[in-house]
Write a protein that holds these residues in place. Structure first.
Motif, mmCIF file in Angstrom:
data_model
loop_
_atom_site.group_PDB
_atom_site.id
_atom_site.type_symbol
_atom_site.label_atom_id
_atom_site.label_comp_id
_atom_site.label_asym_id
_atom_site.label_seq_id
_atom_site.Cartn_x
_atom_site.Cartn_y
_atom_site.Cartn_z
ATOM 1 N N GLU A 1 3.668 -4.047 3.044
ATOM 2 C CA GLU A 1 3.446 -2.754 3.694
ATOM 3 C C GLU A 1 2.239 -2.043 3.098
ATOM 4 O O GLU A 1 1.384 -1.517 3.830
ATOM 5 N N VAL A 2 2.132 -2.031 1.767
ATOM 6 C CA VAL A 2 0.985 -1.394 1.123
ATOM 7 C C VAL A 2 -0.281 -2.194 1.400
ATOM 8 O O VAL A 2 -1.362 -1.628 1.607
ATOM 9 N N ALA A 3 -0.160 -3.527 1.393
ATOM 10 C CA ALA A 3 -1.331 -4.364 1.671
ATOM 11 C C ALA A 3 -1.900 -4.047 3.052
ATOM 12 O O ALA A 3 -3.122 -3.949 3.239
ATOM 13 N N PHE A 4 -1.012 -3.880 3.999
ATOM 14 C CA PHE A 4 -1.466 -3.536 5.346
ATOM 15 C C PHE A 4 -2.154 -2.175 5.354
ATOM 16 O O PHE A 4 -3.191 -1.985 5.996
ATOM 17 N N ARG A 5 -1.593 -1.236 4.610
ATOM 18 C CA ARG A 5 -2.188 0.102 4.568
ATOM 19 C C ARG A 5 -3.552 0.078 3.902
ATOM 20 O O ARG A 5 -4.475 0.792 4.311
ATOM 21 N N VAL A 6 -3.713 -0.768 2.872
ATOM 22 C CA VAL A 6 -5.012 -0.898 2.203
ATOM 23 C C VAL A 6 -6.054 -1.434 3.186
ATOM 24 O O VAL A 6 -7.180 -0.921 3.272
ATOM 25 N N ALA A 7 -5.680 -2.489 3.896
ATOM 26 C CA ALA A 7 -6.612 -3.060 4.873
ATOM 27 C C ALA A 7 -6.906 -2.069 5.995
ATOM 28 O O ALA A 7 -8.050 -1.935 6.449
ATOM 29 N N LEU A 8 -5.873 -1.367 6.441
ATOM 30 C CA LEU A 8 -6.061 -0.368 7.487
ATOM 31 C C LEU A 8 -7.019 0.720 7.026
ATOM 32 O O LEU A 8 -7.913 1.142 7.769
ATOM 33 N N HIS A 9 -6.846 1.177 5.802
ATOM 34 C CA HIS A 9 -7.728 2.213 5.246
ATOM 35 C C HIS A 9 -9.183 1.742 5.258
ATOM 36 O O HIS A 9 -10.098 2.489 5.634
ATOM 37 N N ALA A 10 -9.396 0.501 4.894
ATOM 38 C CA ALA A 10 -10.761 -0.029 4.831
ATOM 39 C C ALA A 10 -11.386 -0.146 6.220
ATOM 40 O O ALA A 10 -12.548 0.229 6.431
ATOM 41 N N VAL A 11 -10.626 -0.663 7.183
ATOM 42 C CA VAL A 11 -11.212 -0.856 8.509
ATOM 43 C C VAL A 11 -11.395 0.467 9.244
ATOM 44 O O VAL A 11 -12.325 0.621 10.048
ATOM 45 N N VAL A 12 -10.532 1.442 8.988
ATOM 46 C CA VAL A 12 -10.717 2.758 9.608
ATOM 47 C C VAL A 12 -11.960 3.427 9.044
ATOM 48 O O VAL A 12 -12.717 4.083 9.773
#
Length: 712
Positions: free
Chosen positions: A506-517
């Motif tokens: 879940e955190v890994a997804f949020r990290v990637a999401l933060h970067a792509v946003v």
């Protein structure tokens, strides 16, 4: 007396048989003892009976009655009421055919029946009922005594020759030349004004083409197509080009006549307006027989100049707002804002007066809806008023944005036209070179300029040794950690973070999401993430016509605007904002950002098939249907840009060999146009747009994709 023989004539077998038959007796043989007579001599020996016309007289209307011998029982053509109006305008143009009514002794009673001319009689009867004509009014009549009444009625109707349409067109023009306007002609001929305009337009076609129409070389539908333009030389030029061609369909004639012109529904024409274009000296061609969406503007150069002048006016007004730069174009290429930071503006609130006005309009709208809610159809004035209120409320809802003046001074604006011909003003885009210089990261607000001047990094390691720093600790001053120590400590932290995040999807997804946003919505603040993940949205160096306005482009832009409105203005607030989204929202945002990094374009310089294979796999996974997405094979998108063999193959795949054979003799422009009609709605796709089924793309084998994908 010897009679000279008549000159030889073309033989008429039927008449010869009739002549021969008249010279035979009842048994079929020649008369006994007589010499056979020459046919010419026999005919000339007969006396031709003289034609005696029936007498005419004026008979009072009250002495006339409608005969039961009239063969017309099914009414057609103009109504009795219209015929009565015509008689009132022009008087009776054609006499009635009547027969005297006899009593039992065969004597005339003074009354007359009307076996031929019943509709005229009924029209006169109506005028009498309306007291517009006296019952004793004399009516011109032809009095018949011999023959059969039904035969007279039938002959009068059957022997009437319809007016050739060309004669009708020219007659309308003659009335126009006599000084009657369109409305007067329409009233006198009991037709609509539009019919009058159509007839006059047909009469104005090139005389040469009208002659071809009179001779049957041109159909009425083809003649209608030629009315689009007024230039006789252009009409004759197109007809000459079609004379030896196969395709003479009206739609093809219209296409040739309007080639190079701009349809009135084009964004440029809508933006300028037909009236302004005409005032500048432009010419508009109209089709009075087919829907033409306002016609065609025949001077594209003039239209282009007017559009650019008006757009510059929009740009000048926008510059007054203080923006650093303003760029104008009729249509910017798709992706022109990629890599630019967009400012977040604050919506300007309604003033007190605007709020009161808006509330009053809403109350009036609700009241009208309640009052007329049960009506099948709204009164015209109510319908107009509701539309006015809706427009006013939309204007209140579409509020301008207020920006920070310092940001306005470094940002710019794009001014263009949207697909509907309305100005598209995209405010608040900051270029990378106009971004403010990043302030140095100074922990605790300390000024490290002196330290930076005395400390050097060699290969990333602080030049001050740990022993030297330890010796300085004796003075009791708390100094910053050395850069070398920071590097070593942060290396341990990096490994620990990697291990921990790997155990928390879940955190890994949020990290990637933060970067792509960040990469998508805050391109100048990529340093706000510690994840070394790159997301690039490749620009389209080669763009197909209308790419910015296709259904997919519009959908992506709407989705981007919706997310931009929900994301924080500052990049450093993004992490916390993402934490407020639920799983579905984060998934949708991640999908939007990741999708913008897809590049399935063909690259001539690369021989690798990996990208194409990946695009096929993704297309199969989402069951991509390019036909359902809005792409269709037209002259502009495909058919006009490939060889004839490709066009025929497409038609063959969809319609079969027979249809392909029917167009293979055409020149390429005509073939492409005809193929567009044949392929319309079929869902046919060229190879680069076909989706390989997921099972086939996963198998690794070079499977042949399906030839066509039916539109959903």
């Amino acid at each position: 007396m010897h009679r000279t023989a008549a000159p030889p004539r073309r033989p008429d077998r039927r008449r010869e048989i009739e002549r021969c038959g008249s010279l035979r007796d009842g048994s079929g043989g020649r008369e006994r003892g007589s010499r056979p007579a020459r046919p010419e001599t026999a005919i000339m020996a007969k006396t031709t009976p003289k034609v005696i016309l029936s007498r005419s007289r004026d008979i009072p209307f009250e002495k006339l009655v409608l005969s039961q011998s009239n063969v017309r029982h099914v009414q057609g053509g103009i109504s009795i009421e219209q015929l009565a109006e015509s008689i009132a305008q022009r008087t009776l143009l054609q006499s009635l055919s009547v027969r005297a009514i006899l009593d039992a002794d065969g004597k005339e009673t003074g009354m007359f029946e009307v076996p031929a001319g019943g509709r005229r009689f009924r029209a006169l009867e109506l005028l009498v009922k309306q007291k517009r004509m006296s019952r004793t009014q004399p009516v011109p009549c032809v009095v018949r005594a011999d023959g059969i009444a039904e035969d007279d009625s039938l002959a009068e109707n059957l022997e009437r020759a319809e007016l050739h349409p060309l004669d009708q067109f020219r007659a309308f023009q003659a009335l126009k030349d006599k000084g009657l306007d369109d409305e007067e002609i329409a009233a006198r001929q009991f037709v609509s004004v539009n019919v009058v305009k159509q007839r006059l337009r047909l009469a104005a076609v090139s005389p040469k083409l009208l002659d071809h129409y009179a001779e049957g070389d041109l159909t009425l539908e083809q003649l209608m197509a030629f009315t689009i333009v007024h230039d006789h030389s252009r009409q004759e030029q197109v007809w000459a080009g079609l004379a030896n061609g196969w395709n003479k369909q009206p739609y093809h004639i219209r296409r040739l006549l309007t080639e190079g012109a701009v349809n009135a529904s084009d964004r440029r024409a809508v933006y300028i307006g037909i009236d302004a274009y005409l005032a500048a000296g432009g010419v508009v061609s109209r089709d009075l027989f087919e829907p033409d969406q306002g016609g065609w503007l025949e001077d594209p150069a003039l239209l282009e100049r007017l559009v650019r002048q008006k757009l510059e006016g929009e740009a000048d007004a926008t510059r007054m707002e203080g923006w650093r730069w303003v760029e104008t174009a009729i249509d910017f290429p798709y992706g022109h804002t990629a890599g630019l930071r967009q400012l977040h503006g604050e919506i300007v609130e309604l003033s007190e007066d605007e709020s009161r006005a808006s509330e009053a309009l809403r109350e009036e709208y609700d009241r009208l809806q309640i009052e007329h809610g049960g009506a099948d159809e709204l009164p015209e004035e109510v319908d107009v008023r509701l539309a006015e209120i809706e427009t006013a409320l939309e204007a209140f809802a579409d509020r301008p944005l207020r920006y920070v003046p310092a940001e306005v001074a470094r940002a710019g604006v794009f001014v263009s036209l949207d697909a509907n011909g309305h100005p598209r003003i995209q405010r608040g885009y900051v270029r990378a070179e106009d971004e403010p210089a990043a302030a140095p990261d100074v922990p605790g607000g300390e000024d490290t300029s002196e330290r930076a001047s005395t400390t050097s990094l060699v290969n990333g390691v602080d030049g001050t040794s740990e022993n030297e720093q330890a010796d300085e600790d004796g003075d009791g001053v708390l100094r910053p950690l050395s850069d070398r120590l920071k590097l070593e400590l942060s290396a341990h932290r990096t490994l620990a973070l990697r291990d921990a995040v790997a155990g928390d999807p879940e955190v890994a997804f949020r990290v990637a999401l933060h970067a792509v946003v960040l990469a998508t919505f805050y391109p100048s603040r990529l340093s706000e993430t510690c994840l070394e993940l790159s997301l690039r949205s490749t620009a389209f160096a080669t763009q197909a016509p209308g790419l910015s306005d296709c259904a997919s482009a519009v959908s992506i832009e709407q989705r981007r605007d919706a997310w931009r409105a929900r994301l924080p203005e500052k990049a450093d607030a993004l992490w916390d904002a993402l934490g407020t989204f639920d799983d579905a929202e984060r998934g949708a945002l991640f999908a939007h950002c990741i999708a913008l990094g897809i590049n399935a374009q063909h690259e001539t310089w690369s021989q690798s098939s990996g990208r194409a294979r990946s695009a096929d796999q993704i297309a199969g996974a989402v069951e991509l249907n390019m036909a359902a997405a809005g792409w269709a094979p037209t002259v502009d998108t495909y058919l006009g840009r490939v060889p004839k063999a490709r066009i025929l193959e497409a038609v063959r795949q969809v319609k079969g060999e027979r249809e392909a054979k029917s167009i293979e003799h055409l020149k390429k422009p005509e073939m492409a146009l005809q193929a567009e009609l044949l392929l319309s709605g079929s869902g046919w796709l060229p190879e680069p747009l076909r989706t390989v089924p997921l099972s086939e793309s996963a198998g690794g084998a070079e499977a042949e994709p399906s030839v066509a994908v039916a539109a959903e």
